[in-house]
Design a protein around this motif. Structure first.
Motif, PDB file in Angstrom:
ATOM      1  N   ASP A  56       3.685   5.723  -5.848  1.00  0.00           N
ATOM      2  CA  ASP A  56       3.482   5.669  -7.292  1.00  0.00           C
ATOM      3  C   ASP A  56       2.323   6.559  -7.746  1.00  0.00           C
ATOM      4  O   ASP A  56       2.386   7.185  -8.813  1.00  0.00           O
ATOM      5  N   GLU A  57       1.274   6.620  -6.943  1.00  0.00           N
ATOM      6  CA  GLU A  57       0.043   7.265  -7.382  1.00  0.00           C
ATOM      7  C   GLU A  57      -0.090   8.719  -6.938  1.00  0.00           C
ATOM      8  O   GLU A  57      -0.755   9.512  -7.622  1.00  0.00           O
ATOM      9  N   ASP A  58       0.524   9.097  -5.795  1.00  0.00           N
ATOM     10  CA  ASP A  58       0.238  10.405  -5.209  1.00  0.00           C
ATOM     11  C   ASP A  58       1.401  11.383  -5.199  1.00  0.00           C
ATOM     12  O   ASP A  58       1.195  12.596  -5.222  1.00  0.00           O
ATOM     13  N   LEU A  59       2.624  10.870  -5.136  1.00  0.00           N
ATOM     14  CA  LEU A  59       3.755  11.745  -4.847  1.00  0.00           C
ATOM     15  C   LEU A  59       3.985  12.795  -5.925  1.00  0.00           C
ATOM     16  O   LEU A  59       4.190  13.979  -5.620  1.00  0.00           O
ATOM     17  N   ALA A  60       3.949  12.398  -7.197  1.00  0.00           N
ATOM     18  CA  ALA A  60       4.261  13.342  -8.271  1.00  0.00           C
ATOM     19  C   ALA A  60       3.308  14.539  -8.271  1.00  0.00           C
ATOM     20  O   ALA A  60       3.721  15.680  -8.489  1.00  0.00           O
ATOM     21  N   ARG A  98       0.826  -1.201   0.000  1.00  0.00           N
ATOM     22  CA  ARG A  98       0.000   0.000   0.000  1.00  0.00           C
ATOM     23  C   ARG A  98       0.863   1.255   0.000  1.00  0.00           C
ATOM     24  O   ARG A  98       0.552   2.246  -0.679  1.00  0.00           O
ATOM     25  N   GLN A  99       1.978   1.233   0.733  1.00  0.00           N
ATOM     26  CA  GLN A  99       2.872   2.391   0.762  1.00  0.00           C
ATOM     27  C   GLN A  99       3.504   2.637  -0.601  1.00  0.00           C
ATOM     28  O   GLN A  99       3.668   3.788  -1.025  1.00  0.00           O
ATOM     29  N   LYS A 100       3.849   1.561  -1.306  1.00  0.00           N
ATOM     30  CA  LYS A 100       4.389   1.717  -2.657  1.00  0.00           C
ATOM     31  C   LYS A 100       3.347   2.350  -3.573  1.00  0.00           C
ATOM     32  O   LYS A 100       3.677   3.162  -4.444  1.00  0.00           O
ATOM     33  N   LEU A 115       2.007  10.252   2.953  1.00  0.00           N
ATOM     34  CA  LEU A 115       1.041  10.168   1.867  1.00  0.00           C
ATOM     35  C   LEU A 115      -0.211   9.415   2.302  1.00  0.00           C
ATOM     36  O   LEU A 115      -1.332   9.777   1.912  1.00  0.00           O
ATOM     37  N   GLY A 116      -0.039   8.386   3.109  1.00  0.00           N
ATOM     38  CA  GLY A 116      -1.202   7.681   3.632  1.00  0.00           C
ATOM     39  C   GLY A 116      -2.045   8.567   4.531  1.00  0.00           C
ATOM     40  O   GLY A 116      -3.284   8.546   4.465  1.00  0.00           O
ATOM     41  N   LYS A 117      -1.389   9.371   5.354  1.00  0.00           N
ATOM     42  CA  LYS A 117      -2.125  10.285   6.247  1.00  0.00           C
ATOM     43  C   LYS A 117      -2.838  11.379   5.450  1.00  0.00           C
ATOM     44  O   LYS A 117      -3.935  11.810   5.817  1.00  0.00           O
ATOM     45  N   ILE A 118      -2.206  11.851   4.373  1.00  0.00           N
ATOM     46  CA  ILE A 118      -2.849  12.866   3.530  1.00  0.00           C
ATOM     47  C   ILE A 118      -4.129  12.302   2.916  1.00  0.00           C
ATOM     48  O   ILE A 118      -5.173  12.959   2.891  1.00  0.00           O
ATOM     49  N   ARG A 119      -4.055  11.075   2.438  1.00  0.00           N
ATOM     50  CA  ARG A 119      -5.260  10.449   1.875  1.00  0.00           C
ATOM     51  C   ARG A 119      -6.357  10.332   2.930  1.00  0.00           C
ATOM     52  O   ARG A 119      -7.521  10.637   2.671  1.00  0.00           O
ATOM     53  N   GLU A 120      -5.971   9.867   4.094  1.00  0.00           N
ATOM     54  CA  GLU A 120      -6.959   9.647   5.153  1.00  0.00           C
ATOM     55  C   GLU A 120      -7.607  10.951   5.593  1.00  0.00           C
ATOM     56  O   GLU A 120      -8.822  11.017   5.819  1.00  0.00           O
ATOM     57  N   ALA A 121      -6.807  12.016   5.716  1.00  0.00           N
ATOM     58  CA  ALA A 121      -7.330  13.298   6.196  1.00  0.00           C
ATOM     59  C   ALA A 121      -8.016  14.092   5.090  1.00  0.00           C
ATOM     60  O   ALA A 121      -8.824  14.983   5.373  1.00  0.00           O
TER      61      ALA A 121
END
Length: 237
Positions: free
Chosen positions: A33-37, A27-29, A104-110
Motif C-alpha cells: 500500500d505504501e511503497d509499490l506505487a 506488514r507486507q500489505k 519491498l520489505g528488503k528494499i526498505r531494510e537495505a
C-alpha cells in the motif's frame, strides 16, 4: 453506448504462473500500500498507457544504465545487485504478489533507491521498454515447467526471447541460472537463435557462479535436493 474501435486494446495473453500465495502478513500489505506505487518504472498497464508510449527511463533513473531482473522471486538477488551497483538502475518484474511484498520489505531494510518494480507479466513491460534500453538482464531459476507438453510455457522460447532481444542493447549481457538440465539444453538452443552468443570458454564458466552472485532461496533448495546449478552467460549480438 458505442465502442471506439480506434482505442488500442490489451493483447490477450495466457498466464500460467501463480499471482497469489498464502495470505499476506499485515506488514507486507503495508509495503504494498505504501511503497509499490512510488517504485513503478512508469505507466506499464494498459489503463495508464493505452497508446503504449515507451517508458522514460531517464526520468526514473537519470543517466544510469538500466538492468532488468525477470522474475525476482523473493528479491534478495535484486536488492543485492542494487546495493552493490548504485551506479545502475534495476527494474524487477514479478507477477507473484507475495514475492513483490517480500522484495519491498528488503528494499526498505537495505535502503536502496536505484530500483523500480513491475508487479506483473514481463511481456507487458516489454511492450513499453524502449529498443536497446537494457544493459544487463537476469533470468534466475525460472519456472522449469518440467512436463514436455508445458515446455512452450518456458521463458526461453521465441515469444519471450524475441522481445527481450529487442530491448537489450548490442553487447548487453544476459545471465541465466537454472538447476534443470533440460532447461539448460533448451536455453543453449533458443537463446543463440534469438541473437545472443554464449560466452563460456571452459567448464568453469558455467559451473561456477558469477563473482557478484548472491545465492537465492531457490538455489539453496536445489542444492539441498541434490540438483546442480548452471550459470550461463550470453552477450547480445
Amino acid at each position: 453506448m458505442t465502442c471506439d474501435k480506434s482505442t488500442p486494446r490489451a493483447p490477450w495473453r495466457n498466464f500460467y504462473g501463480r499471482r497469489h500465495g498464502k495470505a499476506l502478513r499485515r506488514r507486507q500489505k503495508e509495503y504494498l500500500d505504501e511503497d509499490l506505487a512510488a517504485l513503478a518504472p512508469g505507466p506499464v498497464d494498459w489503463d495508464a498507457n493505452p497508446e503504449r508510449q515507451p517508458l522514460d527511463l531517464a526520468a526514473r533513473f537519470g543517466r544510469r544504465e538500466v538492468w532488468l531482473e525477470i522474475g525476482f522471486g523473493g528479491g534478495e538477488h535484486m536488492v543485492h545487485q542494487a546495493a552493490l551497483h548504485p551506479e545502475v538502475g534495476i527494474i524487477g518484474c514479478e507477477p507473484f504478489i507475495n514475492g513483490v511484498a517480500m522484495l519491498l520489505g528488503k528494499i526498505r531494510e537495505a535502503g536502496v533507491e536505484n530500483v523500480a518494480v513491475h508487479p506483473g507479466d514481463v511481456r507487458d513491460l516489454f511492450d513499453v521498454l524502449p529498443d536497446a534500453s537494457i544493459a544487463r538482464a537476469f533470468l534466475l531459476y525460472p519456472d522449469p515447467w518440467p512436463k514436455k507438453k508445458h515446455h512452450r510455457r518456458r521463458f526461453v522460447t521465441p515469444e519471450f526471447l524475441g522481445p527481450l532481444a529487442r530491448v537489450m542493447a548490442p553487447g548487453a549481457v544476459l545471465r541465466v541460472a537454472t538447476d534443470i538440465p533440460d532447461y539448460v539444453r533448451q536455453t543453449l538452443i533458443e537463446v543463440p537463435r534469438a541473437g545472443f552468443d554464449w560466452l563460456a570458454e571452459t567448464p568453469r564458466d558455467w559451473r561456477e557462479p558469477w563473482d557478484d552472485w548472491l545465492s537465492t532461496r531457490y538455489e539453496r533448495k536445489a542444492l539441498r535436493e541434490g540438483r546442480v546449478p548452471h550459470y550461463l552467460t550470453f552477450r547480445r549480438r
